[in-house]
Design an enzyme around this catalytic site. Structure first.
Site, PDB file in Angstrom:
ATOM      1  N   HIS A 107      57.702  82.845  71.778  1.00 12.56           N
ATOM      2  CA  HIS A 107      58.042  84.229  71.453  1.00 12.56           C
ATOM      3  C   HIS A 107      59.446  84.530  71.929  1.00 12.56           C
ATOM      4  O   HIS A 107      59.954  83.908  72.859  1.00 12.56           O
ATOM      5  CB  HIS A 107      57.043  85.205  72.083  1.00 12.56           C
ATOM      6  CG  HIS A 107      56.852  85.009  73.554  1.00 12.56           C
ATOM      7  ND1 HIS A 107      56.024  84.038  74.066  1.00 12.56           N
ATOM      8  CD2 HIS A 107      57.383  85.645  74.618  1.00 12.56           C
ATOM      9  CE1 HIS A 107      56.056  84.087  75.390  1.00 12.56           C
ATOM     10  NE2 HIS A 107      56.885  85.054  75.750  1.00 12.56           N
ATOM     11  N   HIS A 109      61.896  87.737  73.259  1.00 10.62           N
ATOM     12  CA  HIS A 109      61.943  89.104  73.780  1.00 10.62           C
ATOM     13  C   HIS A 109      63.190  89.795  73.241  1.00 10.62           C
ATOM     14  O   HIS A 109      64.283  89.224  73.303  1.00 10.62           O
ATOM     15  CB  HIS A 109      62.077  89.114  75.304  1.00 10.62           C
ATOM     16  CG  HIS A 109      60.933  88.508  76.046  1.00 10.62           C
ATOM     17  ND1 HIS A 109      60.027  89.270  76.750  1.00 10.62           N
ATOM     18  CD2 HIS A 109      60.546  87.215  76.232  1.00 10.62           C
ATOM     19  CE1 HIS A 109      59.145  88.473  77.344  1.00 10.62           C
ATOM     20  NE2 HIS A 109      59.436  87.217  77.041  1.00 10.62           N
TER      21      HIS A 109
HETATM   22  P1  AMP Z   1      56.839  85.408  78.852  1.00  7.46           P
HETATM   23  O1  AMP Z   1      57.000  85.606  80.323  1.00  7.46           O
HETATM   24  O2  AMP Z   1      58.138  85.065  78.171  1.00  7.46           O
HETATM   25  O3  AMP Z   1      55.744  84.430  78.530  1.00  7.46           O
HETATM   26  O4  AMP Z   1      56.466  86.813  78.271  1.00  7.46           O
HETATM   27  C1  AMP Z   1      55.193  87.205  77.898  1.00  7.46           C
HETATM   28  C2  AMP Z   1      55.264  88.688  77.683  1.00  7.46           C
HETATM   29  O5  AMP Z   1      54.094  89.088  77.011  1.00  7.46           O
HETATM   30  C3  AMP Z   1      55.358  89.518  78.951  1.00  7.46           C
HETATM   31  O6  AMP Z   1      56.524  90.331  78.892  1.00  7.46           O
HETATM   32  C4  AMP Z   1      54.078  90.346  78.952  1.00  7.46           C
HETATM   33  O7  AMP Z   1      54.292  91.638  79.460  1.00  7.46           O
HETATM   34  C5  AMP Z   1      53.731  90.357  77.495  1.00  7.46           C
HETATM   35  N1  AMP Z   1      52.323  90.512  77.148  1.00  7.46           N
HETATM   36  C6  AMP Z   1      51.267  89.857  77.660  1.00  7.46           C
HETATM   37  N2  AMP Z   1      50.129  90.205  77.023  1.00  7.46           N
HETATM   38  C7  AMP Z   1      50.489  91.093  76.073  1.00  7.46           C
HETATM   39  C8  AMP Z   1      49.782  91.822  75.066  1.00  7.46           C
HETATM   40  N3  AMP Z   1      48.450  91.706  74.928  1.00  7.46           N
HETATM   41  N4  AMP Z   1      50.474  92.648  74.271  1.00  7.46           N
HETATM   42  C9  AMP Z   1      51.814  92.794  74.409  1.00  7.46           C
HETATM   43  N5  AMP Z   1      52.545  92.126  75.328  1.00  7.46           N
HETATM   44  C10 AMP Z   1      51.895  91.299  76.148  1.00  7.46           C
END
Ligand code: AMP
Length: 147
Positions: A107, A109
């Protein structure tokens, strides 16, 4: 989780893609889904994910899918910036738990940045769902509006 391993189809983003878990969707097409981060680091923090890939990170993603994802990130970032008028915008992408990754479906950001807040994680924990829903509606309308 290291950089290496199998893709887990039960990860939360895979559940969201299948419709088994909810999200605050702002844009979707055949290839990608964009939705608001539940723990936003700034107002408008958005995630963009490929829907068909089973890549956990940048090292695994197919080049064509990466190109599609990058183009979608630009499209979504343009709308987020146009609507929210931040002073800057950060794109972030983490690989492996020691690299800051917590969800193992690749993903990107999109983090709008506001001059009076500086950089850093301004997350106040989990966002208010009602506020996220209002913001998602606002941003979704931008994609739905005729060009
Ligand atoms: P990463 O640290 O790059 O893996 O980022 C994962 C991101 O997903 C974090 O910023 C979390 O806050 C976000 N996240 C986790 N679960 C969900 C969800 N169900 N819906 C939206 N964002 C989420």
């Amino acid at each position: 989780m290291s950089l290496y391993g199998d893709y887990d189809p039960q990860n939360i983003f895979a559940q969201i893609i299948r419709g088994d878990a909810p999200c605050f969707r702002i844009y979707e097409d055949d290839d990608v889904l964009a939705f608001l981060d539940l723990f936003p680091q700034s107002f408008g923090h958005t995630l963009v994910i490929p829907k068909r890939a089973t890549a956990r990170n940048l090292l695994e993603i197919e080049p064509d899918t990466l190109c599609t994802l990058a183009l979608a990130v630009q499209k979504v970032a343009r709308v987020v910036v146009d609507e929210l008028k931040p002073d800057g915008v950060q794109l972030m992408q983490f690989n492996g738990a020691p690299g800051g990754q917590t969800v193992f479906h690749i993903h990107m950001h999109i983090v709008p940045r506001y001059a009076d807040q500086g950089l850093g994680n301004h997350a106040q924990g989990k966002a208010d769902p009602a506020e996220l829903e209002r913001l998602a509606v606002r941003l979704r309308q931008r994609f739905d509006a005729p060009a």
